[in-house]
Design a protein around this motif. Structure first.
Motif, PDB file in Angstrom:
ATOM      1  N   ALA A 231     -10.807  19.157   6.766  1.00  0.00           N
ATOM      2  CA  ALA A 231      -9.416  19.234   6.307  1.00  0.00           C
ATOM      3  C   ALA A 231      -8.736  20.385   7.033  1.00  0.00           C
ATOM      4  O   ALA A 231      -9.277  21.495   7.096  1.00  0.00           O
ATOM      5  CB  ALA A 231      -9.338  19.445   4.803  1.00  0.00           C
ATOM      6  N   HIS A 232      -7.576  20.091   7.597  1.00  0.00           N
ATOM      7  CA  HIS A 232      -6.719  21.109   8.187  1.00  0.00           C
ATOM      8  C   HIS A 232      -5.610  21.339   7.167  1.00  0.00           C
ATOM      9  O   HIS A 232      -4.823  20.434   6.893  1.00  0.00           O
ATOM     10  CB  HIS A 232      -6.121  20.634   9.507  1.00  0.00           C
ATOM     11  N   VAL A 233      -5.587  22.522   6.564  1.00  0.00           N
ATOM     12  CA  VAL A 233      -4.602  22.849   5.539  1.00  0.00           C
ATOM     13  C   VAL A 233      -3.650  23.878   6.138  1.00  0.00           C
ATOM     14  O   VAL A 233      -4.082  24.841   6.767  1.00  0.00           O
ATOM     15  CB  VAL A 233      -5.278  23.413   4.269  1.00  0.00           C
ATOM     16  N   PHE A 234      -2.347  23.657   5.961  1.00  0.00           N
ATOM     17  CA  PHE A 234      -1.331  24.548   6.517  1.00  0.00           C
ATOM     18  C   PHE A 234      -0.568  25.208   5.376  1.00  0.00           C
ATOM     19  O   PHE A 234       0.063  24.534   4.582  1.00  0.00           O
ATOM     20  CB  PHE A 234      -0.378  23.768   7.416  1.00  0.00           C
ATOM     21  N   VAL A 235      -0.663  26.521   5.307  1.00  0.00           N
ATOM     22  CA  VAL A 235       0.087  27.315   4.330  1.00  0.00           C
ATOM     23  C   VAL A 235       1.141  28.051   5.141  1.00  0.00           C
ATOM     24  O   VAL A 235       0.828  29.017   5.831  1.00  0.00           O
ATOM     25  CB  VAL A 235      -0.838  28.293   3.575  1.00  0.00           C
ATOM     26  N   GLY A 236       2.380  27.556   5.087  1.00  0.00           N
ATOM     27  CA  GLY A 236       3.412  28.091   5.985  1.00  0.00           C
ATOM     28  C   GLY A 236       2.994  27.815   7.418  1.00  0.00           C
ATOM     29  O   GLY A 236       2.703  26.679   7.769  1.00  0.00           O
TER      30      GLY A 236
END
Length: 105
Positions: free
Chosen positions: A13-18
């Motif tokens: 999973a590639h998770v983007f926070v901002g």
């Protein structure tokens, strides 16, 4: 493939926070859930890095992509963070719902 009541299983999973990208590998699941008449998506991640967990817990919005064997299965819209918790197995469960806020939150 979109998350519904049947879980979708992936290995990355590639998770983007901002603008901050986070990478999770291992047993990953996403599934749609209904709570008090409102729909959410739960992303269950291996909880190996406390720094990543804290960043997710402090965020207000996030996006993610789920992959299996190098193939993208799902790419989420921008989601408002509803909650984070630990599962019975110690995994990190992140619950969110689509938001109309502009990307980058």
């Amino acid at each position: 493939m979109t998350p519904g009541t049947r879980p979708i299983h992936g290995d990355t999973a590639h998770v983007f926070v901002g603008t901050v990208p986070l990478l999770f590998t291992g047993s990953i699941t996403c599934q749609g859930v209904l709570e008090k008449g409102r729909g959410y998506v739960e992303l269950t991640l291996p909880d190996a890095d406390p720094e990543q967990r804290r960043l997710l817990e402090r965020s207000t919005t996030y996006q993610w992509e789920l992959h299996r064997d190098g193939r993208r299965l799902y790419s989420s819209p921008l989601l408002a963070l509803h909650s984070t918790r630990r599962s019975g197995t110690g995994s990190l469960v992140v619950k969110g719902a689509p938001t109309s806020a502009p990307p980058g939150g």
